[in-house]
Design an enzyme around this catalytic site. Structure first.
Site, PDB file in Angstrom:
ATOM      1  N   HIS A   1      45.463  11.711  -2.864  1.00  0.00           N
ATOM      2  CA  HIS A   1      44.741  11.266  -4.055  1.00  0.00           C
ATOM      3  C   HIS A   1      45.437  11.819  -5.286  1.00  0.00           C
ATOM      4  O   HIS A   1      45.950  12.936  -5.251  1.00  0.00           O
ATOM      5  CB  HIS A   1      43.280  11.753  -4.013  1.00  0.00           C
ATOM      6  CG  HIS A   1      42.417  11.046  -4.996  1.00  0.00           C
ATOM      7  ND1 HIS A   1      42.290  11.456  -6.304  1.00  0.00           N
ATOM      8  CD2 HIS A   1      41.695   9.904  -4.876  1.00  0.00           C
ATOM      9  CE1 HIS A   1      41.505  10.617  -6.935  1.00  0.00           C
ATOM     10  NE2 HIS A   1      41.132   9.656  -6.091  1.00  0.00           N
TER      11      HIS A   1
ATOM     12  N   ASP B   1      38.386   6.373   1.227  1.00  0.00           N
ATOM     13  CA  ASP B   1      38.616   5.162   2.012  1.00  0.00           C
ATOM     14  C   ASP B   1      38.844   5.450   3.493  1.00  0.00           C
ATOM     15  O   ASP B   1      38.886   4.534   4.306  1.00  0.00           O
ATOM     16  CB  ASP B   1      39.810   4.382   1.457  1.00  0.00           C
ATOM     17  CG  ASP B   1      39.519   3.848   0.073  1.00  0.00           C
ATOM     18  OD1 ASP B   1      38.411   3.336  -0.126  1.00  0.00           O
ATOM     19  OD2 ASP B   1      40.391   3.939  -0.801  1.00  0.00           O
TER      20      ASP B   1
HETATM   21  N1  CMC Z   1      51.258   9.410   3.365  1.00  0.00           N
HETATM   22  C1  CMC Z   1      52.432  10.067   3.337  1.00  0.00           C
HETATM   23  N2  CMC Z   1      52.927  10.700   2.236  1.00  0.00           N
HETATM   24  C2  CMC Z   1      52.182  10.641   1.135  1.00  0.00           C
HETATM   25  C3  CMC Z   1      50.950   9.967   1.092  1.00  0.00           C
HETATM   26  C4  CMC Z   1      50.495   9.343   2.263  1.00  0.00           C
HETATM   27  N3  CMC Z   1      49.325   8.702   2.277  1.00  0.00           N
HETATM   28  N4  CMC Z   1      50.419  10.071  -0.154  1.00  0.00           N
HETATM   29  C5  CMC Z   1      51.307  10.792  -0.868  1.00  0.00           C
HETATM   30  N5  CMC Z   1      52.365  11.140  -0.100  1.00  0.00           N
HETATM   31  C6  CMC Z   1      53.511  11.990  -0.489  1.00  0.00           C
HETATM   32  C7  CMC Z   1      54.478  11.218  -1.361  1.00  0.00           C
HETATM   33  O1  CMC Z   1      55.465  10.593  -0.579  1.00  0.00           O
HETATM   34  C8  CMC Z   1      55.031  12.309  -2.239  1.00  0.00           C
HETATM   35  O2  CMC Z   1      55.955  13.038  -1.465  1.00  0.00           O
HETATM   36  P1  CMC Z   1      57.274  13.712  -2.145  1.00  0.00           P
HETATM   37  O3  CMC Z   1      56.731  14.730  -3.101  1.00  0.00           O
HETATM   38  O4  CMC Z   1      58.017  14.287  -1.006  1.00  0.00           O
HETATM   39  O5  CMC Z   1      57.994  12.597  -2.839  1.00  0.00           O
HETATM   40  C9  CMC Z   1      53.833  13.226  -2.474  1.00  0.00           C
HETATM   41  O6  CMC Z   1      53.008  13.031  -1.334  1.00  0.00           O
HETATM   42  C10 CMC Z   1      53.034  12.905  -3.742  1.00  0.00           C
HETATM   43  O7  CMC Z   1      52.638  11.523  -3.694  1.00  0.00           O
HETATM   44  P2  CMC Z   1      52.639  10.518  -4.926  1.00  0.00           P
HETATM   45  O8  CMC Z   1      52.870   9.146  -4.421  1.00  0.00           O
HETATM   46  O9  CMC Z   1      53.570  11.038  -5.990  1.00  0.00           O
HETATM   47  O10 CMC Z   1      51.150  10.709  -5.453  1.00  0.00           O
HETATM   48  P3  CMC Z   1      50.355   9.716  -6.375  1.00  0.00           P
HETATM   49  O11 CMC Z   1      49.363  10.549  -7.071  1.00  0.00           O
HETATM   50  O12 CMC Z   1      51.295   8.913  -7.198  1.00  0.00           O
HETATM   51  O13 CMC Z   1      49.646   8.718  -5.344  1.00  0.00           O
HETATM   52  C11 CMC Z   1      48.078   7.790  -3.837  1.00  0.00           C
HETATM   53  C12 CMC Z   1      48.332   8.855  -4.924  1.00  0.00           C
HETATM   54  C13 CMC Z   1      46.589   7.800  -3.503  1.00  0.00           C
HETATM   55  C14 CMC Z   1      48.469   6.406  -4.364  1.00  0.00           C
HETATM   56  C15 CMC Z   1      48.916   8.147  -2.576  1.00  0.00           C
HETATM   57  O14 CMC Z   1      48.503   9.401  -2.058  1.00  0.00           O
HETATM   58  C16 CMC Z   1      48.836   7.062  -1.501  1.00  0.00           C
HETATM   59  O15 CMC Z   1      49.622   6.113  -1.532  1.00  0.00           O
HETATM   60  N6  CMC Z   1      47.880   7.190  -0.500  1.00  0.00           N
HETATM   61  C17 CMC Z   1      47.680   6.163   0.486  1.00  0.00           C
HETATM   62  C18 CMC Z   1      46.819   5.029  -0.082  1.00  0.00           C
HETATM   63  C19 CMC Z   1      45.362   5.413  -0.246  1.00  0.00           C
HETATM   64  O16 CMC Z   1      44.735   5.969   0.633  1.00  0.00           O
HETATM   65  N7  CMC Z   1      44.791   5.072  -1.409  1.00  0.00           N
HETATM   66  C20 CMC Z   1      43.380   5.317  -1.726  1.00  0.00           C
HETATM   67  C21 CMC Z   1      43.233   6.326  -2.810  1.00  0.00           C
HETATM   68  S1  CMC Z   1      41.584   6.998  -2.995  1.00  0.00           S
HETATM   69  C22 CMC Z   1      40.491   5.726  -3.380  1.00  0.00           C
HETATM   70  C23 CMC Z   1      40.976   4.704  -4.328  1.00  0.00           C
HETATM   71  O17 CMC Z   1      41.643   4.947  -5.326  1.00  0.00           O
HETATM   72  O18 CMC Z   1      40.606   3.555  -4.090  1.00  0.00           O
END
Ligand code: CMC
Length: 391
Positions: free
Chosen positions: A270, A327
């Site tokens: 998140h 989720d």
């Molecule tokens: N699986 C594997 N690695 C992950 C994941 C994941 N689900 N989420 C983040 N990471 C890693 C990412 O690769 C990065 O690694 P590194 O630092 O080595 O490059 C690090 O964690 C930070 O991630 P980010 O993408 O920079 O973080 P963000 O704040 O931009 O993204 C997020 C947040 C929710 C989009 C992301 O965690 C994600 O894609 N999660 C899966 C989709 C999901 O469950 N979304 C629902 C969110 S909660 C409810 C809602 O908003 O509807």
């Protein structure tokens, strides 16, 4: 041009002041208008939460009755909307249907687009609150090929929505109250989450003074993506894929950690919560309750638990503070309630509607300027046009 501060994804940029929802990512704290989500989920109900988010205070009984009555006046949907619904082919994704039909509401409520006073905004809001669940329920009837249901205004907002989704036309049809309660709680947990992608979209579109229907249709589109609300559908599809693949969670954790592999564990991570998502904690318990009430033993739940446990112990997930989000477990409940997987994000949208409305109203009432970020240009320097023959 002045100095531009770059912040792709707005990771550190505040876009507004807001009095609606407080979120502390380190503490895993979520407050609606100051009230902790745990108390709200346990003691309140969705009608009251809608009022709280939109009006700012918990209602008296009289205020609540007035609010609910105002919504009920607006549950008739134009016949042309049904015609449009019928034009969608079988197999259309319901998020496409509901965003299109919400946008189309502008046409049939044209007098509620240019709003200036608080009363006009409220009228537009209750119009949408009345019609949206009807459209959302119809999108499920459509994908199941069932006849359309009507709103039953003798029921609570949530029970009415539930019966519109599931009423099989049998005499004396009545939704199971335990299920309606669980459903109510799920909607509460989704009701607002400050400046997330869809709420920010609603505000950005609304900041041009596009009306409520166009602004929220845009929010629905933002919600659809798998990184946002679409994650609930993606989670269940992922858990089923793991199940069909022999249930080897370690393999999928390995894929998620592999930077060469675009796969992410859906339902994990998140932008703001870095210790736990308080909504996920409540939903996990609710999932257990719903499954035991319905007497369902779903092996998918074991896979989910196994995946969660393995991630909590894994250095990659620990280092990046990735925990199950809202989720992760919601889809398991929706599945138990026999809601089709493509409908999961529609449920999220019905829950989030009061939050979007509250955000849109606050944005308009505080006279936010039009949203208009800047950029850092990295393209070609000035150059002369080249005739086609010379290229
Ligand atoms: N699986 C594997 N690695 C992950 C994941 C994941 N689900 N989420 C983040 N990471 C890693 C990412 O690769 C990065 O690694 P590194 O630092 O080595 O490059 C690090 O964690 C930070 O991630 P980010 O993408 O920079 O973080 P963000 O704040 O931009 O993204 C997020 C947040 C929710 C989009 C992301 O965690 C994600 O894609 N999660 C899966 C989709 C999901 O469950 N979304 C629902 C969110 S909660 C409810 C809602 O908003 O509807």
């Amino acid at each position: 041009t002045g100095l531009i501060t770059m912040d792709p994804g707005y990771k550190n940029t505040g876009s507004c002041e807001s009095k609606i929802t407080f979120l502390d990512g380190e503490e895993g704290k979520l407050l609606y208008r100051g009230y902790p989500i745990e108390q709200i989920a346990d003691q309140s109900n969705f009608e009251e939460v809608m009022y709280l988010l939109i009006k700012g205070e918990l209602p008296t009984q009289e205020q609540l009755d007035g609010f609910v009555a105002d919504i009920r006046k607006n549950t008739e949907v134009a016949e042309e909307i049904v015609t449009m619904l019928n034009a969608f082919p079988q197999g259309s994704h319901p998020m496409a249907i509901i965003s299109s039909l919400t946008s189309a509401l502008s046409v049939f409520n044209a007098d509620k687009i240019n709003v200036a006073t608080e009363e006009e905004m409220y009228e537009a809001a209750v119009t949408l609150l009345g019609q949206f669940p009807v459209i959302a329920a119809w999108s499920q009837r459509k994908i199941k090929g069932l006849p359309l249901t009507k709103s039953d205004n003798s029921l609570s907002y949530v029970e009415n929505f539930y019966q519109m989704l599931f009423n099989d036309g049998s005499e004396g049809y009545k939704a199971d109250p335990t299920i309606v309660d669980a459903f109510d709680k799920l909607l509460i947990l989704h009701a607002d989450h400050e400046q997330n992608c869809s709420a920010s979209t609603v505000r950005l579109v609304g900041s041009s003074h596009a009306g409520i229907f166009a602004s929220i249709a845009a929010g629905i589109s933002a919600l659809w993506g798998p990184l946002h609300g679409g994650a609930n559908q993606a989670v269940l599809e992922m858990l089923e894929a793991i199940q069909n693949d022999g249930g080897d969670v370690a393999k999928y954790i390995g894929k998620a950690k592999d930077k060469e592999d675009p796969f992410r564990l859906m339902g994990f991570g998140h932008r703001v919560y870095k210790n736990f998502d308080p909504r996920a904690r409540i939903i996990k318990v609710a999932a257990d309750n719903v499954l035991s009430t319905l007497g369902i033993e779903d092996p998918i739940l074991d896979i989910a638990r196994g995946l969660e446990q393995a991630c909590l112990e894994d250095d990659y997930f620990k280092a990046r503070k990735l925990y199950p989000n809202v989720d992760f477990y919601s889809g398991i409940i929706y599945k138990a309630l026999q809601i089709p997987t493509e409908m999961f994000t529609v449920m999220f949208a019905v829950g989030r509607l009061p939050g979007w409305i509250a955000q849109w109203m606050e944005m308009r009432q505080t006279n936010q300027p039009i949203g208009r970020p800047r950029q850092l240009y990295t393209g070609a320097a000035t150059r002369d046009y080249v005739e086609m023959s010379a290229r």
